[in-house]
Design a protein around this motif. Sequence first.
Motif, PDB file in Angstrom:
ATOM      1  N   PHE A 280      31.578  15.487 107.471  1.00 31.30           N
ATOM      2  CA  PHE A 280      30.411  15.147 108.272  1.00 31.30           C
ATOM      3  C   PHE A 280      29.150  15.521 107.508  1.00 31.30           C
ATOM      4  O   PHE A 280      29.008  16.659 107.074  1.00 31.30           O
ATOM      5  N   LEU A 281      28.251  14.568 107.362  1.00 35.82           N
ATOM      6  CA  LEU A 281      26.995  14.796 106.654  1.00 35.82           C
ATOM      7  C   LEU A 281      25.867  14.870 107.675  1.00 35.82           C
ATOM      8  O   LEU A 281      25.601  13.902 108.395  1.00 35.82           O
ATOM      9  N   CYS A 282      25.218  16.037 107.746  1.00 43.32           N
ATOM     10  CA  CYS A 282      24.155  16.258 108.731  1.00 43.32           C
ATOM     11  C   CYS A 282      22.791  16.141 108.062  1.00 43.32           C
ATOM     12  O   CYS A 282      22.455  16.931 107.183  1.00 43.32           O
ATOM     13  N   GLY A 283      22.015  15.180 108.488  1.00 41.18           N
ATOM     14  CA  GLY A 283      20.679  15.012 107.943  1.00 41.18           C
ATOM     15  C   GLY A 283      19.656  15.851 108.675  1.00 41.18           C
ATOM     16  O   GLY A 283      19.910  16.403 109.744  1.00 41.18           O
TER      17      GLY A 283
ATOM     18  N   TYR B 267      38.178  19.757 108.797  1.00 40.37           N
ATOM     19  CA  TYR B 267      36.795  19.311 108.930  1.00 40.37           C
ATOM     20  C   TYR B 267      35.928  19.985 107.864  1.00 40.37           C
ATOM     21  O   TYR B 267      36.036  21.195 107.642  1.00 40.37           O
ATOM     22  N   HIS B 268      35.058  19.205 107.249  1.00 43.66           N
ATOM     23  CA  HIS B 268      34.114  19.702 106.255  1.00 43.66           C
ATOM     24  C   HIS B 268      32.723  19.213 106.679  1.00 43.66           C
ATOM     25  O   HIS B 268      32.491  18.004 106.733  1.00 43.66           O
ATOM     26  N   VAL B 269      31.835  20.124 106.982  1.00 43.61           N
ATOM     27  CA  VAL B 269      30.508  19.753 107.472  1.00 43.61           C
ATOM     28  C   VAL B 269      29.462  20.122 106.433  1.00 43.61           C
ATOM     29  O   VAL B 269      29.315  21.301 106.068  1.00 43.61           O
ATOM     30  N   LEU B 270      28.744  19.138 105.935  1.00 43.80           N
ATOM     31  CA  LEU B 270      27.667  19.349 104.978  1.00 43.80           C
ATOM     32  C   LEU B 270      26.382  19.503 105.767  1.00 43.80           C
ATOM     33  O   LEU B 270      25.955  18.575 106.460  1.00 43.80           O
ATOM     34  N   THR B 271      25.742  20.662 105.668  1.00 41.30           N
ATOM     35  CA  THR B 271      24.642  20.990 106.568  1.00 41.30           C
ATOM     36  C   THR B 271      23.665  21.966 105.921  1.00 41.30           C
ATOM     37  O   THR B 271      24.015  22.670 104.964  1.00 41.30           O
ATOM     38  N   LEU B 272      22.462  22.017 106.452  1.00 41.77           N
ATOM     39  CA  LEU B 272      21.485  23.030 106.050  1.00 41.77           C
ATOM     40  C   LEU B 272      21.610  24.282 106.917  1.00 41.77           C
ATOM     41  O   LEU B 272      20.996  25.310 106.614  1.00 41.77           O
ATOM     42  N   PHE B 273      22.412  24.199 107.974  1.00 41.94           N
ATOM     43  CA  PHE B 273      22.549  25.313 108.914  1.00 41.94           C
ATOM     44  C   PHE B 273      24.027  25.578 109.216  1.00 41.94           C
ATOM     45  O   PHE B 273      24.499  25.304 110.332  1.00 41.94           O
TER      46      PHE B 273
END
Length: 248
Positions: A111-114, A3-9
């Motif tokens: 996963f791209l988190c807006g 899993y790769h999560v793109l996030t600001l947090f």
Amino acid sequence: MNYHVLTLFPEMILEGLHTSIIGRAIEKGLISLEAVNIRDFALESRKGRVDDYPYGGGAGMVMQAEPVYRACRHVTEKTEGTPRVIYLTPQGNVFTQSLAEELAGEKDLVFLCGHYEGIDERVLEEVVTDYVSIGDYVLTGGELPAMVMIDAISRLVPGVLNNQESAQFESFQDNLLEYPQYSRPEEWRGKCVPPVLLSGHHGNVDQWRREQSLKRTLERRPDLLETADLTEKDRKYLNKLLANMEET
């Protein structure tokens, strides 16, 4: 599964998933989890800022295309093949158990988190393969939906659950809700375990559980029956339940 999560947090993702069953699966190497901070890919002139005012006016800020694109490329360049990139958004298709089963067959998921008012549409068109929602409501960001999906998908990865049957025979198996569960003691505050579960007769237990799943689905989520995998015996039982309901 990676899993790769793109996030600001990123700390929210890592702290939320390094516990319980998912945490143990990570320790065993059954799954891997990477939280990529989109701020690390901000334009040099902006010193970590990844948002700006929306063209056309309006409240709030919009995440810029370039930092998101750079963060996504940083991940996809390390994976084998082209991974699916999932954007968590209320505008997406609703996440279901069948989609969890489909995604569990992938080797890498991004996963791209807006946040804020969303992400520049141009980068979404460039990198996103799947738009997914966990329900018809709005959250402050995509981190919680990402964690929900990772939890649901990971349970289907071989070895993550101690008893693999736990992943197969539970709610939404055949698109039906799970039957009631009981444990010791046999009697609690005047309520007794159904005798069939104490009988030791596996055939009767299986039949009771199937009927209870049908009954519970009819009572709580009748919409699921439209696409449930039903036998002729199931349909006769449901018709009997419906007839009893009409009489009362």
